[in-house]
Motif scaffolding. Structure first.
Motif, PDB file in Angstrom:
ATOM      1  N   ASP A 110     -67.473   9.614 -67.779  1.00 32.98           N
ATOM      2  CA  ASP A 110     -66.408  10.550 -67.926  1.00 32.98           C
ATOM      3  C   ASP A 110     -66.177  11.155 -66.653  1.00 32.98           C
ATOM      4  OD1 ASP A 110     -65.027  12.853 -68.375  1.00 32.98           O
ATOM      5  OD2 ASP A 110     -65.333  12.717 -70.359  1.00 32.98           O
ATOM      6  N   GLU A 111     -65.293  10.767 -65.909  1.00 29.76           N
ATOM      7  CA  GLU A 111     -64.825  11.044 -64.530  1.00 29.76           C
ATOM      8  C   GLU A 111     -64.743  12.768 -64.515  1.00 29.76           C
ATOM      9  OE1 GLU A 111     -62.461   9.851 -60.495  1.00 29.76           O
ATOM     10  OE2 GLU A 111     -62.178   8.723 -62.247  1.00 29.76           O
ATOM     11  N   PHE A 112     -63.940  13.160 -65.551  1.00 30.86           N
ATOM     12  CA  PHE A 112     -63.663  14.556 -65.485  1.00 30.86           C
ATOM     13  C   PHE A 112     -65.024  15.252 -65.551  1.00 30.86           C
ATOM     14  CE2 PHE A 112     -63.289  18.657 -68.156  1.00 30.86           C
ATOM     15  CZ  PHE A 112     -62.441  19.483 -67.378  1.00 30.86           C
ATOM     16  N   LEU A 113     -66.027  15.207 -66.515  1.00 29.60           N
ATOM     17  CA  LEU A 113     -67.091  15.661 -66.499  1.00 29.60           C
ATOM     18  C   LEU A 113     -67.950  15.638 -65.493  1.00 29.60           C
ATOM     19  CD1 LEU A 113     -68.296  15.046 -70.254  1.00 29.60           C
ATOM     20  CD2 LEU A 113     -67.450  17.119 -69.522  1.00 29.60           C
ATOM     21  N   ALA A 114     -68.041  14.407 -64.820  1.00 24.02           N
ATOM     22  CA  ALA A 114     -68.959  13.992 -63.502  1.00 24.02           C
ATOM     23  C   ALA A 114     -68.349  15.057 -62.524  1.00 24.02           C
ATOM     24  CB  ALA A 114     -68.643  12.848 -63.359  1.00 24.02           C
ATOM     25  N   GLU A 115     -67.075  15.066 -62.311  1.00 28.57           N
ATOM     26  CA  GLU A 115     -66.394  16.089 -61.216  1.00 28.57           C
ATOM     27  C   GLU A 115     -66.939  17.319 -61.179  1.00 28.57           C
ATOM     28  OE1 GLU A 115     -62.327  17.409 -59.073  1.00 28.57           O
ATOM     29  OE2 GLU A 115     -62.203  16.477 -61.094  1.00 28.57           O
ATOM     30  N   LYS A 116     -66.750  18.003 -62.781  1.00 26.45           N
ATOM     31  CA  LYS A 116     -67.307  19.145 -62.834  1.00 26.45           C
ATOM     32  C   LYS A 116     -68.820  19.461 -62.614  1.00 26.45           C
ATOM     33  CE  LYS A 116     -67.184  22.612 -66.661  1.00 26.45           C
ATOM     34  NZ  LYS A 116     -67.013  22.972 -68.084  1.00 26.45           N
ATOM     35  N   ALA A 117     -69.611  18.604 -62.897  1.00 29.72           N
ATOM     36  CA  ALA A 117     -71.003  18.487 -62.518  1.00 29.72           C
ATOM     37  C   ALA A 117     -71.160  18.638 -60.949  1.00 29.72           C
ATOM     38  CB  ALA A 117     -71.666  17.356 -62.921  1.00 29.72           C
ATOM     39  N   ALA A 118     -70.122  17.810 -60.163  1.00 27.09           N
ATOM     40  CA  ALA A 118     -70.367  17.860 -58.816  1.00 27.09           C
ATOM     41  C   ALA A 118     -70.157  18.808 -58.233  1.00 27.09           C
ATOM     42  CB  ALA A 118     -69.436  16.512 -58.408  1.00 27.09           C
ATOM     43  N   ARG A 119     -69.098  19.900 -58.670  1.00 23.60           N
ATOM     44  CA  ARG A 119     -68.727  21.023 -58.143  1.00 23.60           C
ATOM     45  C   ARG A 119     -69.810  22.099 -58.219  1.00 23.60           C
ATOM     46  NH1 ARG A 119     -63.945  20.674 -56.172  1.00 23.60           N
ATOM     47  NH2 ARG A 119     -62.311  19.032 -56.811  1.00 23.60           N
ATOM     48  N   ALA A 153     -77.803  14.012 -58.066  1.00 27.03           N
ATOM     49  CA  ALA A 153     -77.950  15.528 -58.419  1.00 27.03           C
ATOM     50  C   ALA A 153     -76.800  15.320 -59.781  1.00 27.03           C
ATOM     51  CB  ALA A 153     -77.665  16.569 -57.667  1.00 27.03           C
ATOM     52  N   VAL A 154     -75.585  14.902 -59.233  1.00 34.02           N
ATOM     53  CA  VAL A 154     -74.533  14.830 -60.489  1.00 34.02           C
ATOM     54  C   VAL A 154     -75.171  14.015 -61.497  1.00 34.02           C
ATOM     55  CG1 VAL A 154     -72.148  13.824 -61.005  1.00 34.02           C
ATOM     56  CG2 VAL A 154     -72.855  15.117 -58.768  1.00 34.02           C
ATOM     57  N   ALA A 155     -75.734  13.008 -61.446  1.00 33.35           N
ATOM     58  CA  ALA A 155     -76.200  12.102 -62.382  1.00 33.35           C
ATOM     59  C   ALA A 155     -77.169  12.541 -63.322  1.00 33.35           C
ATOM     60  CB  ALA A 155     -76.705  10.551 -61.871  1.00 33.35           C
ATOM     61  N   LYS A 156     -78.141  13.348 -62.593  1.00 33.07           N
ATOM     62  CA  LYS A 156     -79.117  14.138 -63.216  1.00 33.07           C
ATOM     63  C   LYS A 156     -78.714  15.158 -64.137  1.00 33.07           C
ATOM     64  CE  LYS A 156     -83.806  15.389 -63.415  1.00 33.07           C
ATOM     65  NZ  LYS A 156     -83.767  16.527 -64.373  1.00 33.07           N
ATOM     66  N   ALA A 157     -77.576  15.891 -63.826  1.00 27.18           N
ATOM     67  CA  ALA A 157     -77.226  17.078 -64.532  1.00 27.18           C
ATOM     68  C   ALA A 157     -76.381  16.545 -65.572  1.00 27.18           C
ATOM     69  CB  ALA A 157     -75.954  17.899 -63.496  1.00 27.18           C
ATOM     70  N   LEU A 158     -75.627  15.126 -65.754  1.00 20.17           N
ATOM     71  CA  LEU A 158     -75.202  14.633 -66.831  1.00 20.17           C
ATOM     72  C   LEU A 158     -76.375  14.318 -67.773  1.00 20.17           C
ATOM     73  CD1 LEU A 158     -72.332  12.702 -64.983  1.00 20.17           C
ATOM     74  CD2 LEU A 158     -72.220  14.647 -66.333  1.00 20.17           C
ATOM     75  N   ILE A 159     -77.231  13.537 -67.424  1.00 18.80           N
ATOM     76  CA  ILE A 159     -78.287  13.307 -68.147  1.00 18.80           C
ATOM     77  C   ILE A 159     -79.053  14.402 -68.790  1.00 18.80           C
ATOM     78  CG2 ILE A 159     -80.729  12.118 -68.032  1.00 18.80           C
ATOM     79  CD1 ILE A 159     -79.602  10.426 -65.764  1.00 18.80           C
ATOM     80  N   SER A 193     -75.279   5.323 -59.529  1.00 17.10           N
ATOM     81  CA  SER A 193     -74.617   4.377 -59.012  1.00 17.10           C
ATOM     82  C   SER A 193     -73.305   4.240 -59.823  1.00 17.10           C
ATOM     83  CB  SER A 193     -75.189   3.088 -59.026  1.00 17.10           C
ATOM     84  OG  SER A 193     -75.742   2.621 -60.263  1.00 17.10           O
ATOM     85  N   LYS A 194     -73.117   4.713 -61.160  1.00 20.92           N
ATOM     86  CA  LYS A 194     -72.100   4.554 -61.937  1.00 20.92           C
ATOM     87  C   LYS A 194     -71.165   5.615 -61.576  1.00 20.92           C
ATOM     88  CE  LYS A 194     -74.718   2.459 -65.537  1.00 20.92           C
ATOM     89  NZ  LYS A 194     -75.540   2.624 -66.771  1.00 20.92           N
ATOM     90  N   VAL A 195     -71.614   7.035 -61.453  1.00 17.41           N
ATOM     91  CA  VAL A 195     -70.850   8.127 -60.937  1.00 17.41           C
ATOM     92  C   VAL A 195     -70.248   8.023 -59.504  1.00 17.41           C
ATOM     93  CG1 VAL A 195     -71.719   9.660 -62.547  1.00 17.41           C
ATOM     94  CG2 VAL A 195     -72.785   9.673 -60.452  1.00 17.41           C
ATOM     95  N   ALA A 196     -71.120   7.554 -58.558  1.00 20.65           N
ATOM     96  CA  ALA A 196     -71.018   7.476 -57.283  1.00 20.65           C
ATOM     97  C   ALA A 196     -69.742   6.721 -56.860  1.00 20.65           C
ATOM     98  CB  ALA A 196     -71.823   6.581 -56.404  1.00 20.65           C
ATOM     99  N   VAL A 197     -68.982   5.702 -57.886  1.00 23.00           N
ATOM    100  CA  VAL A 197     -67.887   5.107 -57.724  1.00 23.00           C
ATOM    101  C   VAL A 197     -66.593   5.856 -58.185  1.00 23.00           C
ATOM    102  CG1 VAL A 197     -68.795   2.677 -57.765  1.00 23.00           C
ATOM    103  CG2 VAL A 197     -68.189   3.846 -60.017  1.00 23.00           C
ATOM    104  N   MET A 198     -66.749   6.915 -58.707  1.00 24.49           N
ATOM    105  CA  MET A 198     -65.641   7.678 -59.398  1.00 24.49           C
ATOM    106  C   MET A 198     -64.987   8.495 -58.179  1.00 24.49           C
ATOM    107  SD  MET A 198     -67.426   9.365 -62.567  1.00 24.49           S
ATOM    108  CE  MET A 198     -67.815   8.178 -64.022  1.00 24.49           C
ATOM    109  N   PRO A 199     -63.630   8.314 -57.920  1.00 23.21           N
ATOM    110  CA  PRO A 199     -63.076   8.990 -56.645  1.00 23.21           C
ATOM    111  C   PRO A 199     -62.968  10.478 -56.769  1.00 23.21           C
ATOM    112  CG  PRO A 199     -61.697   7.003 -57.422  1.00 23.21           C
ATOM    113  CD  PRO A 199     -62.657   7.249 -58.621  1.00 23.21           C
ATOM    114  N   ALA A 200     -63.032  10.967 -57.806  1.00 25.08           N
ATOM    115  CA  ALA A 200     -63.099  12.593 -58.293  1.00 25.08           C
ATOM    116  C   ALA A 200     -64.447  12.881 -57.733  1.00 25.08           C
ATOM    117  CB  ALA A 200     -62.601  13.055 -59.582  1.00 25.08           C
TER     118      ALA A 200
END
Length: 218
Positions: free
Chosen positions: A58-67, A44-50, A89-96
């Protein structure tokens, strides 16, 4: 802590195409528990970014999408797309991103009367105190065959060798990452479904869950 507990958690981990998702849905249905496929949260995070044409690195943007992910509105059909999986699989490795989603997954696990969560780090990270932890596995060849048959039965085109290669790559990535690698929890019950059908796996899991529930009420 109230006794008996007001919620009961079943944590299910395992590699891709091991059968853990099918088993998790079956258990949730049988016990009237909530179910969460945690892999869909990363998708869902990846889809939001796409969808917003945002970079996937971009970990900052990915974390924002995750929240902003709504766990009650995860559309499996949409999120199962191969491109979404690759991006996930790319966003899932980001600690944030992992921290944000794990907190949400942990809250989901506390929903009464119970919850079944399946993923890669449920028993080890998300729900380390779950009364029942299952680690579902199968040989890479058996998992590739299942994925191949599933794609073909849905009218898609598939290449068994490519699927096997893809699963082997994903296993290496999931097991080799430094943050929350895929591995069985020390107290997880192992279920190898290579030669096991879903009904047999379900009955094995049910025995363990019933024992834990009985203990939980005393």
């Amino acid at each position: 802590m109230p006794t008996p507990q007001t919620h009961f958690t079943v944590a299910i981990d395992g590699p891709a195409a091991s059968g853990k998702g099918t088993l998790a849905r079956r258990i949730a249905e049988a016990y009237g528990f909530h179910h969460l496929d945690t892999g869909l949260t990363y998708r869902a995070v990846a889809k939001a970014l796409i969808d917003q044409n945002m970079p996937l690195d971009d970990e900052f943007l990915a974390e924002k999408a995750a929240r902003s992910v709504d766990l009650t509105k995860l559309d499996r059909a949409v999120l199962s797309a191969h491109a979404v999986g690759e991006a996930a699989s790319k966003v899932a490795v980001m600690p944030a991103v992992r921290r944000a989603l794990v907190a949400m997954q942990h809250s989901f696990a506390e929903r009464p009367p119970g919850a079944v969560l399946d993923g890669r780090d449920i028993g080890t990270v998300v729900c380390p105190d779950a009364p029942v932890k299952l680690y579902i596995t199968a040989s890479p060849e058996a998992r590739a065959r299942r994925r191949y048959d599933e794609i073909k039965s849905n009218g898609g085109g598939a290449n068994y060798e490519e699927i096997l290669e893809d699963l082997t790559r994903r296993d290496a990535r999931d097991m080799g990452r430094t943050d929350s690698p895929l591995k069985p929890a020390a107290d997880a019950h192992l279920l190898d479904t290579t030669e096991m059908d879903i009904e047999t796996a379900f009955l094995s899991a049910k025995t363990l869950i019933d024992q834990a529930l009985a203990k939980n009420t005393h």
